[in-house]
Design an enzyme around this catalytic site. Sequence first.
Site, PDB file in Angstrom:
ATOM      1  N   GLY A 150       0.846  -1.188   0.000  1.00  0.00           N
ATOM      2  CA  GLY A 150       0.000   0.000   0.000  1.00  0.00           C
ATOM      3  C   GLY A 150       0.880   1.237   0.000  1.00  0.00           C
TER       4      GLY A 150
ATOM      5  N   GLN B 249       2.881   9.915   1.329  1.00  0.00           N
ATOM      6  CA  GLN B 249       4.168   9.219   1.396  1.00  0.00           C
ATOM      7  C   GLN B 249       5.080   9.539   0.218  1.00  0.00           C
ATOM      8  OE1 GLN B 249       2.198   5.224   2.341  1.00  0.00           O
ATOM      9  NE2 GLN B 249       4.175   5.092   3.393  1.00  0.00           N
TER      10      GLN B 249
ATOM     11  N   HIS C 145      -3.027   7.222   6.707  1.00  0.00           N
ATOM     12  CA  HIS C 145      -2.063   8.157   6.118  1.00  0.00           C
ATOM     13  C   HIS C 145      -2.739   9.426   5.607  1.00  0.00           C
ATOM     14  CE1 HIS C 145       1.890   6.384   6.270  1.00  0.00           C
ATOM     15  NE2 HIS C 145       1.439   5.220   5.836  1.00  0.00           N
TER      16      HIS C 145
ATOM     17  N   HIS D  86      -4.807   1.030   7.194  1.00  0.00           N
ATOM     18  CA  HIS D  86      -3.459   1.576   7.352  1.00  0.00           C
ATOM     19  C   HIS D  86      -3.250   2.745   6.389  1.00  0.00           C
ATOM     20  CE1 HIS D  86       1.012   1.147   8.039  1.00  0.00           C
ATOM     21  NE2 HIS D  86       0.991   1.816   6.894  1.00  0.00           N
ATOM     22  N   GLU D  87      -3.600   2.557   5.118  1.00  0.00           N
ATOM     23  CA  GLU D  87      -3.400   3.618   4.128  1.00  0.00           C
ATOM     24  C   GLU D  87      -4.359   4.786   4.362  1.00  0.00           C
ATOM     25  OE1 GLU D  87      -0.717   3.596   2.443  1.00  0.00           O
ATOM     26  OE2 GLU D  87      -0.292   1.534   3.041  1.00  0.00           O
TER      27      GLU D  87
ATOM     28  N   CYS E 266       5.797   0.132   7.739  1.00  0.00           N
ATOM     29  CA  CYS E 266       5.455   1.244   6.863  1.00  0.00           C
ATOM     30  C   CYS E 266       6.680   1.652   6.065  1.00  0.00           C
ATOM     31  CB  CYS E 266       4.945   2.424   7.699  1.00  0.00           C
ATOM     32  SG  CYS E 266       4.493   3.869   6.740  1.00  0.00           S
ATOM     33  N   LEU E 267       6.493   1.925   4.777  1.00  0.00           N
ATOM     34  CA  LEU E 267       7.613   2.335   3.933  1.00  0.00           C
ATOM     35  C   LEU E 267       8.232   3.651   4.399  1.00  0.00           C
ATOM     36  CD1 LEU E 267       6.150   1.449   0.406  1.00  0.00           C
ATOM     37  CD2 LEU E 267       7.736   0.101   1.819  1.00  0.00           C
TER      38      LEU E 267
END
Length: 190
Positions: free
Chosen positions: A45, A50, A150, A146-147, A104-105
């Site tokens: 995701g 991000q 963000h 999760h996304e 998380c990235l």
Amino acid sequence: MIYPIIPYGDPVLRKVAKPVDFGSLDLVKLSEDMFETMYAASGVGLAAPQIGMDIRLFVVDGRPMNEGEEEEDIDPSLIDFKKVFVNATILDETGEEWGFEEGCLSIPGIRGEVFRPEYVKIHYWTEKGEERTDVFEGFAARIIQHEYDHIEGILFTDHLNVVKKRMIKNKLSDITRGKVSVDYKMKLSR
């Protein structure tokens, strides 16, 4: 095009993202670039904040989570689960909360157990402007939650217990200062 990932500590990750104006962006191209960026970083995701864009857009592809799994361990919610969410609004989160160790990235090298409800009902538009309301479950619901966090300025670390937050404090500070090693493009401050 592969974008650099914005790391923990950048203010864009803490903003509530603005709605997307459908006439102002090529959402098909942007979502393709976001998928390319996400795949290059081995993610499932990626939200627009991000990559430094303060807009309500995220992409998901949970199919890699089923790769290499035995038949009985395949999560049916992830079959054909590749989607773009524009101007999404979560309408309902239901079911029993279950824990899973998330990462998380934008926060490389840190993982922690987050509890989320098993179902999510979400209203959104596709990158082509098609309006939808769908219910997702299991890992698909978790990835979406999760996304979605963000685009609300929330990070998975906000959901961790106090002890875990204390344990990762120095690692988060290192990421903020650009002291991190990743094998994907990241916009690091030095």
